[in-house]
Scaffold this motif. Structure first.
Motif, PDB file in Angstrom:
ATOM      1  N   THR A 160      17.805  -5.236   8.230  1.00 48.61           N
ATOM      2  CA  THR A 160      18.462  -3.760   7.468  1.00 48.61           C
ATOM      3  C   THR A 160      17.303  -2.995   7.299  1.00 48.61           C
ATOM      4  O   THR A 160      15.997  -2.762   7.437  1.00 48.61           O
TER       5      THR A 160
ATOM      6  N   ASP B 283      20.152   2.532   7.766  1.00 50.23           N
ATOM      7  CA  ASP B 283      21.849   1.783   7.094  1.00 50.23           C
ATOM      8  C   ASP B 283      22.085   2.113   6.049  1.00 50.23           C
ATOM      9  O   ASP B 283      22.699   2.075   5.282  1.00 50.23           O
TER      10      ASP B 283
ATOM     11  N   TYR C  26      26.905  -0.480  10.265  1.00 55.40           N
ATOM     12  CA  TYR C  26      26.423  -1.392  11.095  1.00 55.40           C
ATOM     13  C   TYR C  26      25.746   0.591  11.870  1.00 55.40           C
ATOM     14  O   TYR C  26      24.446   0.294  12.499  1.00 55.40           O
TER      15      TYR C  26
END
Length: 461
Positions: free
Chosen positions: A183, A187, A275
């Motif tokens: 991550t 994000d 995403y």
């Protein structure tokens, strides 16, 4: 003669001031370091020679402007700095600190990292260090051994079932580790808040589009269900904006559609907010309170325990289906382990991905009371009309194979751990003029559905 001397004096003062101002600017700019090394007399000559080219009135006007700028040089410089430098307020600094802390929490130390062609970084994390074991009910535990699969489950060859972009390079995670999509700060910044990052906006019951969620699903209810299986056609539907998504999945649900709803979900989704792109990705989800405070996508919170070192949850799926061309689907199965009561997830015909511990749930601790298969989109009504976000292939169900999206070989698991066909199967589309569904049965596909649609069209304003 006196006038000429006065004029010359003014010009000389102007020349001196021009030279002084130039040197002052040089002291405030690193870009003029080389100029400062030039002989001062040369610069004076250049300025002086150009000085006399101005007409008398113009020179006086410029002289006044330069005089004003010499009186207030600090003010001008300060204003310049304020306009060209970004000062972060305390709120933004605190936000960035919170994001950094959250990233440190969910991005675990890794023994290897793999760069995916789509830009993802896949970290190979020791299985007992994965985020799941941060959960208060799971601390100190280790992944369990594989359970007994349901009866009548036909296993295939497990040679080429990892259809994920990151694995195409030939790289893999070592035994004893699990692949986790890293991550990034970007994000989290795409989400409305850190608290909402990785969570669904709360959808409600299937006969309404409140909160912007619209569905086309087939479902069974009225019995006790201990699992489900299906092959889900994979597409790359168009999503209108970053605040919307399109997914195809199966749900296991228990409880009411109020605040006590328990769900386990798996499938593929296109979600630019989550995403940062428009690729279909393998995902999971769970909640025990109707998407309010518990659960999340993939491994973005503690809960789901991964056991596999070849499948990365949240990674892009490849290939995808082509309209009037090649079709591709993924087989998923979720079932309750009769021995320990945990809910296991299988990808393909043999690959066990991991499990949701029974201790996470309330109603699903025992069984599911409803199973659903189908599609879901978020309709944010951009510009006040229905979204163009597509469901499935982006085409209505009536077009059939190769054009409409399908889910085939839908089954459920009964109390004896047997895979059985669906009974009392029903279909429902929230807005059939935008996204529709139709079901059927044959000997090859068993129970199946075609579903989807383009969103906004003349019949769906």
């Amino acid at each position: 003669m006196g006038t000429e001397k006065t004029k010359e004096a003014c010009f000389c003062f102007f020349c001196f001031h021009s030279n002084y101002t130039t040197r002052q600017q040089q002291q405030h700019s690193l870009n003029f370091k080389q100029q400062k090394q030039k002989p001062k007399h040369k610069q004076q000559i250049l300025v002086s020679s150009s000085c006399f080219k101005f007409p008398h009135l113009t020179s006086v006007f410029v002289f006044i402007l330069l005089l004003v700028s010499s009186v207030f040089p600090a003010t001008t410089a300060n204003k310049f700095r304020q306009e060209h430098h970004v000062f972060r307020p305390p709120e933004e600094i605190n936000k960035m600190k919170l994001i950094e802390a959250h990233l440190n929490k969910i991005n675990k130390p890794f023994v290897k990292s793999i760069q995916s062609p789509d830009g993802d970084t896949i970290d190979c994390v020791l299985a007992h260090h994965q985020p799941a074991f941060d959960h208060p009910k799971l601390k100190g535990q280790k992944p369990l051994d594989p359970p007994e699969r349901p009866n009548r489950h036909v296993e295939g060859v497990n040679s080429s079932e990892n259809y994920q972009l990151w694995s195409l390079s030939g790289e893999s995670c070592p035994e004893g580790t699990v692949p986790i999509r890293r991550t990034t700060e970007q994000d989290i910044l795409r989400a409305n808040s850190i608290r909402k990052f990785g969570r669904k906006i709360r959808p409600v019951q299937r006969d309404t589009s409140s909160y912007g969620h619209e569905h086309a699903v087939g479902y069974v209810s009225g019995n006790k269900y201990y699992g489900a299986k299906a092959s889900i056609n994979v597409w790359a539907p168009k999503v209108a904006n970053r605040y919307e998504f399109s997914l195809s999945q199966m749900w296991l649900l228990s409880g009411s559609f109020g605040n006590d709803l328990n769900t386990i979900e798996a499938g593929w989704q296109v979600s630019p907010e989550l995403y940062g792109d428009y690729r279909p990705r393998f995902f999971t989800y769970w909640t025990t309170d109707a998407y309010q405070t518990t659960g999340c996508y993939n491994l973005l919170c503690s809960g789901f325990i991964q056991t596999n070192n070849r499948i990365a949850i949240g990674a892009a799926i490849s290939p995808t289906s082509v309209y009037n061309g090649g079709q591709f689907d993924i087989s998923l199965m979720i079932w309750k382990d009769p021995k320990h009561g945990n809910w296991w997830l299988q990808f393909g015909s043999r690959t066990l991905v991991g499990y949701w511990p029974a201790s996470l749930f309330t109603h699903l601790r025992d069984h599911a009371s409803m199973v659903q298969f189908g599609g879901e989109v978020v309709n944010s009504r951009p510009s006040g009309s229905h979204t163009f976000t597509q469901m499935g292939s982006g085409h209505f169900s009536g077009l059939g194979f190769g054009k409409a999206s399908y889910i085939r070989n839908m089954q459920v698991v009964d109390w004896g751990n047997n895979l059985i066909p669906l009974s009392n199967f029903k279909i429902l589309a929230d807005h059939p003029n935008c996204y529709d569904i139709r079901g059927g049965t044959n000997r090859v596909w068993g129970n199946y559905i075609y579903y989807g649609g383009p969103g906004k069209n003349p019949r769906c304003p």
